[in-house]
Design a protein around this motif. Structure first.
Motif, PDB file in Angstrom:
ATOM      1  N   ASN A 215       0.838  -1.191   0.000  1.00  0.00           N
ATOM      2  CA  ASN A 215       0.000   0.000   0.000  1.00  0.00           C
ATOM      3  C   ASN A 215       0.870   1.237   0.000  1.00  0.00           C
ATOM      4  N   LYS A 220      -3.653   3.056  -0.012  1.00  0.00           N
ATOM      5  CA  LYS A 220      -4.189   2.540  -1.258  1.00  0.00           C
ATOM      6  C   LYS A 220      -3.297   1.413  -1.779  1.00  0.00           C
ATOM      7  N   GLU A 226      -5.630  -8.904  -8.028  1.00  0.00           N
ATOM      8  CA  GLU A 226      -7.019  -8.491  -8.186  1.00  0.00           C
ATOM      9  C   GLU A 226      -7.837  -9.626  -8.788  1.00  0.00           C
ATOM     10  N   SER A 230     -11.730  -5.599 -10.739  1.00  0.00           N
ATOM     11  CA  SER A 230     -12.066  -4.750  -9.594  1.00  0.00           C
ATOM     12  C   SER A 230     -11.000  -3.717  -9.290  1.00  0.00           C
ATOM     13  N   GLU A 232      -8.828  -3.880  -7.179  1.00  0.00           N
ATOM     14  CA  GLU A 232      -8.648  -3.863  -5.734  1.00  0.00           C
ATOM     15  C   GLU A 232      -8.082  -5.203  -5.293  1.00  0.00           C
ATOM     16  N   CYS A 234      -7.886  -8.576  -3.556  1.00  0.00           N
ATOM     17  CA  CYS A 234      -8.951  -9.532  -3.234  1.00  0.00           C
ATOM     18  C   CYS A 234      -8.389 -10.669  -2.385  1.00  0.00           C
TER      19      CYS A 234
END
Length: 414
Positions: A215, A220, A226, A230, A232, A234
């Motif tokens: 991050n 973030k 991912e 997405s 993001e 997972c």
């Protein structure tokens, strides 16, 4: 005494006549009675309405007589013929008992349990004629229709190890189980589901680069796996025996020793999710359980953010000379002030391959008889150099005399 009817086909009721019912009977005189009139029997038959006996079919009687005559010998001959036929048939296709591979099913299993180290294939003894059992032995024919099963009805608690006995489930036509025990030893565990974060591992990175994340300073994700689109991070869900889920870790690994990661961003799609337990790799697809562990998702996309590091190294400075010194002169040395070696610093992809730096301006030494000087900046390409400028001195020395000798006049003769 009145008239008495004589038995049919008999003379005086005690012997066969020659006609067997083919002609009319005539009453015979008996003891103590006179003979009846010739037509007395006919009138008696008419009075009592006795039908004429039907003629016996001669051909059917002969066939029946042939069939029942010597029936014991004929029955024995038939039995011997059937036995001989069976002996010939079994000599070409005998009955045999053999071991064949069989599929093992686990029936009536509670959905909450998992079978550990399941036996999915075993050998069983069957019997039948050779033409039926011999093809079952070939591995190319497996599965061959022979299926045995273990009944797990009522099993709901973990068992470290237990031996069950399989029984036939299906058998091909003409094949029978000989009844030998088929022991199956398995373990039982409880099924469970757990979610795990996916770690991105990058063991091979080009010199001068480092992986950032997972991050950034604001939290973030910048290096992550991912699921779908997405963008993001997972998690992966694993449904497996509870004992397997303990100390399990999920990860993806990208890059290779011969293709290390470099640049600022790397996207690697369709990477398989891998697992390890207590530091040891675990291949869930080959884990021996029934049912096998379920992984969702098993494929992810990986995004990696990198940053270039400043790399410092030394590179030799070289001069570019053109032309040739004057006749009899040659270059004796080339010197660089303050140094013939530059220290360069910059991103790894710019610096790591630089071994020497050639000055950009050519130094002309054509017909030179003495030292030639040139002050030049050290060229750079995305990196810095120290010193940034050098003075080049090309030293030239005389080696031979190229002047033609003066001829000596010859002496005169008087």
């Amino acid at each position: 005494m009145g008239l008495r009817r004589a038995d049919r086909g008999r003379v005086r009721g005690d012997r066969q006549d020659l006609g067997g019912g083919e002609r009319r009977h005539h009453p015979q005189p008996g003891r103590r009675r006179p003979a009846a009139a010739a037509d007395g029997l006919d009138r008696a038959r008419e009075a009592h309405q006795w039908p004429d006996p039907a003629p016996r079919p001669t051909t059917l009687v002969q066939q029946v007589n042939w069939l029942i005559a010597n029936w014991r010998l004929k029955l024995l001959a038939l039995a011997l013929a059937i036995g001989l036929l069976a002996a010939v048939a079994f000599s070409e296709n005998p009955v045999s008992v053999t071991s064949v591979p069989a599929v093992v099913d686990y029936d009536n299993k509670d959905p909450s349990i998992v079978v550990l180290n399941p036996v999915l294939k075993t050998n069983v003894n069957v019997f039948g004629v050779s033409s039926a059992v011999d093809p079952l032995k070939a591995s190319a024919n497996f599965p061959n229709g022979v299926r045995f099963h273990v009944d797990l009805k009522g099993v709901t608690q973990p068992i470290a190890q237990h031996t069950y006995f399989a029984t036939p489930k299906t058998l091909p036509p003409g094949v029978s189980w000989n009844g030998d025990a088929v022991p199956i030893t398995i373990g039982i565990d409880v099924a469970d589901t757990k979610a795990y974060p996916i770690e991105v591992r990058t063991p091979w990175v080009s010199p001068g680069f480092k992986v950032l994340g997972p991050n950034d300073a604001q939290g973030k994700p910048i290096t992550y796996a991912e699921c779908g689109n997405s963008a993001e991070a997972c998690q992966v869900k694993v449904t497996a025996p509870r004992s397997l889920l303990q100390n399990l870790k999920a990860f993806v690994q990208i890059g290779a020793q011969d293709h290390p990661l470099s640049g600022t961003n790397v996207d690697s799609p369709t990477q398989p999710v891998k697992f390890e337990q207590n530091g040891h790799p675990v291949d869930l697809s080959n884990f021996k359980s029934f049912p096998v562990p379920a992984v969702d998702p098993s494929i992810v996309n990986v995004h990696v953010t990198l940053q270039q590091e400043q790399v410092t190294r030394q590179a030799a400075i070289k001069a570019n000379l053109t032309g040739r010194p004057a006749c009899g002169y040659q270059i004796s040395s080339i010197s660089f002030t303050p140094s013939a070696v530059a220290t360069i610093s910059g991103p790894a992809d710019k610096v790591s391959t630089v071994d020497n730096i050639t000055l950009g301006q050519a130094i002309d030494v054509s017909n030179a008889t003495g030292a030639v000087r040139s002050q030049q900046p050290v060229p750079t390409d995305g990196f810095s150099a120290d010193p940034a400028q050098v003075t080049v001195v090309v030293s030239i020395q005389k080696q031979i005399d190229c002047t033609a000798p003066t001829p000596t006049p010859s002496p005169s003769h008087s």
